[in-house]
Design an enzyme around this catalytic site. Structure first.
Site, PDB file in Angstrom:
ATOM      1  N   GLU A 248      -2.997  -5.516  11.165  1.00 58.57           N
ATOM      2  CA  GLU A 248      -4.586  -5.575  11.750  1.00 58.57           C
ATOM      3  C   GLU A 248      -4.800  -6.072  13.204  1.00 58.57           C
ATOM      4  O   GLU A 248      -4.290  -7.609  12.853  1.00 58.57           O
ATOM      5  CB  GLU A 248      -5.037  -5.502  10.593  1.00 58.57           C
ATOM      6  CG  GLU A 248      -6.344  -5.486  10.463  1.00 58.57           C
ATOM      7  CD  GLU A 248      -7.069  -5.458   9.168  1.00 58.57           C
ATOM      8  OE1 GLU A 248      -7.961  -4.911   8.823  1.00 58.57           O
ATOM      9  OE2 GLU A 248      -6.736  -6.566   8.563  1.00 58.57           O
ATOM     10  N   GLU A 422      -6.463 -10.293  -2.033  1.00 58.47           N
ATOM     11  CA  GLU A 422      -5.175  -9.271  -1.114  1.00 58.47           C
ATOM     12  C   GLU A 422      -4.731  -7.755  -2.089  1.00 58.47           C
ATOM     13  O   GLU A 422      -4.913  -6.402  -1.619  1.00 58.47           O
ATOM     14  CB  GLU A 422      -3.972  -9.864  -0.445  1.00 58.47           C
ATOM     15  CG  GLU A 422      -4.309 -10.486   0.344  1.00 58.47           C
ATOM     16  CD  GLU A 422      -4.634  -9.848   1.934  1.00 58.47           C
ATOM     17  OE1 GLU A 422      -5.670 -10.908   2.036  1.00 58.47           O
ATOM     18  OE2 GLU A 422      -4.614  -9.318   2.705  1.00 58.47           O
TER      19      GLU A 422
END
Length: 995
Positions: A248, A422
């Site tokens: 990412e 997360e």
């Protein structure tokens, strides 16, 4: 992506993800190498031999006047297979009949009009499935691979293209699905500026199904993005290599050719080639089978089950020799945490927290976790705090590992926060993904909000929902009250722009406005809307309006007439926030209160013409405005405020004080008339517990910032600090602490500093006497002790410093320091007596520790010596990855720059070494872009501003640091103006209150 609370000691310089990499709360600055006996085993054959008629590899750059960037190279097609990974530098193709030229120079005048000059991939082609094989060679630090991409073509296309970056394409062909005959091509080439591999077809691809097959090689040692190699040393002193990935936002294209945009989801069947046990391979899915690799029996290959539909940035590939611990959830899901074998005893806490939070989120989202397994793994070299790869979440060690003996309560909370963040992404971001990076906040803002719910579920005694104010709300307001901020939803196109927006706005402001929305619509309605959104768009992509529509529908189902989009567009599509100014007036014998909103900017001289974005709402906001009166503090009254102001009757006693925005849910500041400010201050002195903890924190933060903006006199916030000597709650103290530290750093070199030190050391002294240095009490008592010690010692309290030095000397003599005061002892001990002998002891302990949180404490302490030559040596150590890991480079520079002795030393070092920094990290590295802005926050002279502007004039390409440069200049100008107007006022107040 990984983040966490507001903390001044962080693993990255300046925010955000910087802030989201922080590892130590409340500190004043939120695998083995496998060597084969023979290296001459047959090379890995990764693709079938291409037919000789297709071997037309031109390696040409298209002719358009666009600057090149990165490294995209092409090699001639192989004739006998694909070579094994190599450590040699790629060579350019030599002219041949089938490969006639080397890359051509850019010659066509701008603008570039060719199809491949468009930044986004064409809509007429998208992937459905990747059949991917990767062979990372841990002995030479490179990898090779093949990928067969099943693609769907929906309209004629002449120039199909796919993303690649810093890799060599060895072969490339497109076949109709089910056919063995490749389609004819005119040429194929890498277009570096947009990071494309382009094929010019002889005839347009027509609608239908195709397979695009590519073979490629790349480096594992370029940096810590994409597919890369990491290493650690085990207890025997052996260096053990491993590979990991971090994609990412736009680095999957560094690992394999792919359609690297978040809305181009596909399924994956992944195979990893790796050394035999103790090595193993991990990916998003569970293992299908592991067998000997047919082309080299000394290696293994592991193939994983076919994945669900997911975006490229969520794919993950790990080869390591780690151990793991496991919990089987009530659903039967295996939940594992992996770490190097010598650190496996440090995973128990994150394993427990992760398992509990996962089960909580399944209930909160009303949706089961969809994959067959869930792994978390600690990576020795990791550029971010963590990354939500689906089914295989990767973490920087300090954010996953917790030692009962060497990690502080702040480390424990940090682990819980990042794990919860997360895990939230496994639903919000992974199941439903933003359509494009302009809606990054849909991922990060939501995870940043619900992480608090997850941690609060596991640790209700931590008051996490109160801590939200310190860690996100107040923090991001400080970044959002300047003209060079940006909206939550901001147009982005180029990878540099995408990298740049990973800051506190999508994370912390996104979380703050979601918390506000939750309060407006009620929690049950909010949860119902979110659950509906996740189910409706599962395995798809969505935009903000999709979420607003589902929550609006949930409001209707609950008989609530609320247009969520109408409210939230004002908070997401324009930057900044308002200040609501309250005015009490007599209206013909009855009292009224007027509330009017204006755009709040902390610099009263801010040049609003520098606003890059503008506002369709003319910088007004849709506010759910509520308030309470002293005589009835448990009843919240409400008046909607759309785009202007509102008036409401005074319903309390005439002498009542009143508070607007109770609980600090609304994302705005409130200003009162002087009479009400004085009444609030007096109430704090008389009995502060009458007010809610959050209101005390909000009043302190608002008052200090309103004074900075010259909307109230500085006597108001300073008067309010008088009550702090009796404040026993962490949240208000920490809100005050941040603003007090701003005063300290801004006035550090001014004559008034001596009086400032004396006053605030005196305010902290009673609390330090009560709390003592003994490492005991609740979680929040330990947090408060941390603030108080830093306040006392940081402002020069002699008793505090004497105790720090005493404890530090015992540490240097071999004694252990209680873990929750260890950072304080290290820091102030080094500041007071940090000579070479002390520095060398800390350095040796740093090099020998295998506890990530302890290494961070020591790395920070090493930066606090007043010996300039030791700091200079430390700076040079940063250039050596064997001493300071690459992931810690920027935070270490930030630690040194945070030292008043080291600030200008780092500034000189950066200017002298900037070419080295550009060569090592590249202009697109967002952490490099934030390096200089991160240590210029408190500069307040025209001379330093001129030096900064001259430096940037010498290096005009800001890359991913463009906004950071604008913000640095704005902050310095604001500091210069502030100092000229407020120093005397503060000095006089201190004179009156120190008498």
């Amino acid at each position: 992506m990984g983040r966490g609370g507001k903390n001044e000691l962080s693993d990255s310089v300046s925010s955000p993800d910087d802030r989201y990499l922080s590892v130590e709360s409340n500190v004043d600055t939120k695998s083995g190498i496998y060597v084969r006996k023979s290296q001459i085993v047959a090379s890995v054959v990764l693709v079938l031999v291409l037919t000789t008629g297709v071997g037309l590899m031109a390696g040409l750059l298209p002719e358009c006047d666009v600057p090149s960037k990165g490294a995209i190279t092409a090699k001639p097609f192989p004739t006998t297979g694909v070579p094994k990974p190599t450590d040699s530098k790629p060579t350019e193709p030599k002219p041949t009949e089938t490969n006639p030229t080397e890359p051509m120079p850019v010659t066509t005048p701008a603008p570039c009009l060719d199809d491949w000059c468009k930044l986004r991939l064409p809509a007429e082609i998208y992937p459905e499935h990747y059949n991917l094989l990767l062979y990372p060679d841990l002995t030479v630090g490179s990898f090779s691979g093949t990928v067969d991409v099943d693609i769907k073509v929906t309209g004629p296309i002449k120039f199909p293209r796919i993303h690649i970056l810093k890799m060599d394409i060895l072969s490339s062909e497109i076949k109709p699905k089910g056919s063995s005959t490749p389609l004819s091509v005119v040429r194929m080439f890498g277009f570096e500026f947009n990071e494309f591999w382009v094929m010019e077809m002889t005839e347009d691809l027509q609608p239908g199904d195709y397979v695009w097959s590519l073979a490629f090689t790349g480096s594992l040692i370029e940096d810590n993005l994409g597919f890369y190699m990491s290493s650690y040393k085990n207890s025997a002193g052996e260096t053990r290599n491993m590979t990991s990935s971090k994609f990412e936002p736009t680095s999957a294209r560094k690992a394999f050719p792919c359609f690297d945009e978040p809305n181009l989801k596909a399924e994956y069947t992944t195979t990893l080639v790796h050394p035999p046990a103790p090595y193993l391979a991990l990916s998003n899915m569970n293992v299908n089978m592991t067998t000997n690799y047919t082309l080299d029996p000394t290696l293994m290959q592991t193939t994983f089950e076919r994945s669900v539909m997911m975006s490229t940035y969520l794919a993950c590939f790990v080869v390591c020799d780690f151990a793991y611990k496991e919990i089987i959830l009530d659903s039967g899901l295996p939940f594992r945490v992996y770490a190097p074998p010598d650190q496996i005893d440090q995973v128990d806490y994150s394993l427990s927290v992760g398992a509990n939070v996962t089960e909580y989120f399944e209930k909160y989202f009303d949706l089961a976790y969809p994959l067959p397994k869930l792994d978390m793994i600690a990576i020795p070299d990791f550029v971010s705090g963590a990354m939500e790869h689906w089914g295989l979440i990767t973490y920087r060690e300090v954010n996953l590992l917790y030692s009962e003996t060497d990690s502080a309560e702040s480390n424990k909370q940090r682990v819980a926060e990042v794990v919860a963040h997360e895990l939230a992404h496994q639903w919000f971001g992974n199941i439903v993904t933003m359509d494009w990076w302009d809606d990054l906040w849909l991922n990060e803002g939501f995870a940043s909000y619900v992480e608090y719910l997850g941690v609060d579920y596991v640790h209700p005694d931590w008051q996490k929902m109160n801590q939200f104010l310190n860690q996100d709300f107040i923090y991001v307001m400080g970044n959002d009250q300047i003209v060079s901020s940006h909206p939550i939803i901001v147009p982005v196109n180029h990878p540099d722009e995408i990298n740049e927006i990973f800051d506190s706005i999508p994370y912390s402001k996104g979380a703050s406005v979601l918390r506000m929305l939750n309060e407006i619509v009620t929690e049950d309605v909010f949860k119902a809307g979110v659950a509906s959104y996740l189910k409706k768009y599962a395995y798809q992509n969505a935009v903000s309006d999709d979420l607003w529509a589902e929550i609006t529908e949930a409001c209707k189902n609950a008989s609530m007439d609320i247009n969520v989009k109408k409210i939230m567009d004002t908070w997401t599509l324009q930057m900044g926030f308002p200040v609501v100014t309250m005015t009490k007036r007599n209206n013909g014998g009855s009292w009224m209160v007027d509330a009017d909103q204006t755009w709040f900017l902390v610099d009263p001289q801010a040049d609003k013409s520098k606003d890059e974005y503008g506002s369709v709402f003319n910088y007004t906001w849709n506010i759910r405005f509520n308030y309470l009166f002293e005589s009835n503090p448990s009843t919240f009254l409400e008046s909607p405020m759309e785009f202007g102001g509102v008036s409401f009757p005074w319903v309390g006693a005439v002498t009542d004080w009143y508070i607007a925005n109770p609980g600090k849910f609304g994302y705005y500041r409130v200003n009162y008339d002087t009479e009400n400010w004085k009444a609030l201050s007096e109430q704090l002195m008389d009995d502060h517990q009458v007010m809610d903890i959050r209101d005390r924190a909000g009043l302190l933060d608002d008052a200090f910032n309103l004074a900075r903006a010259e909307l109230i006199d500085y006597s108001i916030p300073l008067d309010m600090t008088r009550y702090l000597s009796s404040e026993e709650e962490y949240t208000p103290w920490d809100a005050a602490y941040d603003n007090i530290i701003w005063l300290r750093e801004t006035l550090r070199y001014r004559p008034v500093f001596a009086k400032l030190r004396t006053y605030f050391a005196g305010q902290a002294a009673p609390m330090l006497k009560k709390l003592t240095w003994n490492d005991e009490g609740s979680h929040l008592e330990r947090y408060l002790r941390s603030d108080i010690i830093y306040m006392s010692c940081g402002f020069g309290d002699p008793d505090c410093l004497d105790e720090a030095v005493r404890l530090f000397r015992t540490y240097l003599n071999g004694s252990s320091i209680s873990v929750n005061i260890r950072s304080h002892v290290y820091r102030f001990g080094m500041e007071e007596i940090g000579d070479q002998e002390a520095w060398d002891i800390l350095w040796e302990n740093y090099m020998n520790s295998d506890v990530a949180s302890e290494k961070t404490k020591l790395r920070y302490a090493l930066a606090r010596t007043r010996q300039v030559w030791l700091l200079s040596r430390y700076l040079e150590y940063c250039r050596d990855p064997s001493k300071i890991r690459g992931q810690d480079f920027f935070s270490t520079l930030g630690y040194i720059a945070d030292n008043p002795v080291g600030n200008l030393l780092v500034w000189d070092w950066v200017r002298a070494n900037y070419d080295y920094l550009l060569d090592r990290f590249g202009v697109s590295d967002r952490y490099l872009g934030r390096l200089v802005p991160g240590f210029t926050d408190y500069w307040n002279t025209e001379q330093k501003l001129k030096e900064l502007e001259d430096f940037w004039e010498e290096y005009p390409d800001a890359g991913a640091g463009s906004r950071g440069r604008l913000q640095a200049v704005e902050r310095i100008r604001t500091n210069i103006n502030w100092l000229a107007k407020n120093e005397d006022t503060i000095s006089m107040w201190l004179d009156n209150n120190l008498a």
